[in-house]
Design a protein around this motif. Sequence first.
Motif, PDB file in Angstrom:
ATOM      1  N   LEU A  32      92.788  -0.215   1.311  1.00 49.25           N
ATOM      2  CA  LEU A  32      94.231  -0.287   1.458  1.00 49.25           C
ATOM      3  C   LEU A  32      94.892   0.201   0.171  1.00 49.25           C
ATOM      4  CD1 LEU A  32      96.345  -1.227   3.527  1.00 49.25           C
ATOM      5  CD2 LEU A  32      96.229  -3.490   2.482  1.00 49.25           C
ATOM      6  N   ALA A  33      95.906   1.052   0.311  1.00 44.26           N
ATOM      7  CA  ALA A  33      96.615   1.578  -0.860  1.00 44.26           C
ATOM      8  C   ALA A  33      97.082   0.416  -1.738  1.00 44.26           C
ATOM      9  CB  ALA A  33      97.797   2.428  -0.409  1.00 44.26           C
ATOM     10  N   PRO A  34      96.971   0.557  -3.066  1.00 43.52           N
ATOM     11  CA  PRO A  34      97.295  -0.580  -3.938  1.00 43.52           C
ATOM     12  C   PRO A  34      98.727  -1.057  -3.803  1.00 43.52           C
ATOM     13  CG  PRO A  34      96.979   1.433  -5.226  1.00 43.52           C
ATOM     14  CD  PRO A  34      96.558   1.736  -3.825  1.00 43.52           C
ATOM     15  N   GLU A  35      99.680  -0.137  -3.587  1.00 45.85           N
ATOM     16  CA  GLU A  35     101.065  -0.581  -3.462  1.00 45.85           C
ATOM     17  C   GLU A  35     101.270  -1.401  -2.197  1.00 45.85           C
ATOM     18  OE1 GLU A  35     101.023   3.715  -1.860  1.00 45.85           O
ATOM     19  OE2 GLU A  35      99.950   2.528  -3.351  1.00 45.85           O
ATOM     20  N   VAL A  36     100.552  -1.079  -1.134  1.00 51.03           N
ATOM     21  CA  VAL A  36     100.646  -1.841   0.111  1.00 51.03           C
ATOM     22  C   VAL A  36      99.981  -3.205  -0.073  1.00 51.03           C
ATOM     23  CG1 VAL A  36     100.067  -1.875   2.570  1.00 51.03           C
ATOM     24  CG2 VAL A  36     100.753   0.271   1.477  1.00 51.03           C
ATOM     25  N   GLN A  37      98.828  -3.217  -0.719  1.00 46.28           N
ATOM     26  CA  GLN A  37      98.139  -4.486  -0.967  1.00 46.28           C
ATOM     27  C   GLN A  37      98.960  -5.381  -1.887  1.00 46.28           C
ATOM     28  OE1 GLN A  37      95.149  -5.831   0.474  1.00 46.28           O
ATOM     29  NE2 GLN A  37      96.376  -7.483  -0.361  1.00 46.28           N
ATOM     30  N   LEU A  38      99.541  -4.801  -2.922  1.00 42.89           N
ATOM     31  CA  LEU A  38     100.376  -5.610  -3.829  1.00 42.89           C
ATOM     32  C   LEU A  38     101.593  -6.167  -3.096  1.00 42.89           C
ATOM     33  CD1 LEU A  38     100.166  -3.450  -7.059  1.00 42.89           C
ATOM     34  CD2 LEU A  38      99.088  -5.679  -6.658  1.00 42.89           C
ATOM     35  N   PHE A  39     102.176  -5.382  -2.193  1.00 42.24           N
ATOM     36  CA  PHE A  39     103.290  -5.893  -1.394  1.00 42.24           C
ATOM     37  C   PHE A  39     102.849  -7.135  -0.613  1.00 42.24           C
ATOM     38  CE2 PHE A  39     105.481  -5.941   2.749  1.00 42.24           C
ATOM     39  CZ  PHE A  39     106.732  -6.339   2.298  1.00 42.24           C
TER      40      PHE A  39
END
Length: 193
Positions: A140-147
């Motif tokens: 999962l893209a890090p920005e999506v996971q961080l969200f």
Amino acid sequence: MSWEPVPLPEVAALFAHVRAPWWIAGGYAVELAVGRAFREHADVDVLLLRRDQLAVQEALPTWEWWAADPPGTLRPWGRGELLGDGVDDVWCRPSASAPWRLQIMLDPAAGDEWVSRRNPAVRREIALLGGVSAEGLPYLAPEVQLFAKAHGTRPKDEEDFAAALPVLDAAQRRWLAEALGRTYGAHPWLGRL
């Protein structure tokens, strides 16, 4: 209930024949994006789109699958049963006497878009939802996971954010800032993006 997470190469082998998209999620997704391990993990998460949920049963036909019914009750997930909205996690293990090995997370989709279960206004093209590690693991893209982690940040989420921040490019930072602002209004991470 004890956990003994499946090593990532074994996850890839278990899901090798799954035709639906899937991604390593959680803290491991951040580590794959960063390119190095930096903390311990209690479990391993795999994200599937809700519409592809039965791919878990196909990938792990001899395993036990347990749906995490809100507010946190585990129940057996029957073969072929479609889990409704609100049941977002499935715990998996090879047998009743084995420790838990995988947690499957289910997110909605609409057409070619992933839809956040936290805020349906936050979306992403499924084709842009993740990356592939040097080892060939989809994550999962890090920005999506961080969200996803921003909902109720714990120390490990703060650690993941700090590790991922240097590898986020301008577009990733912008997407995360917009998703956080749209969902929370104010969030402590916004000032660092």
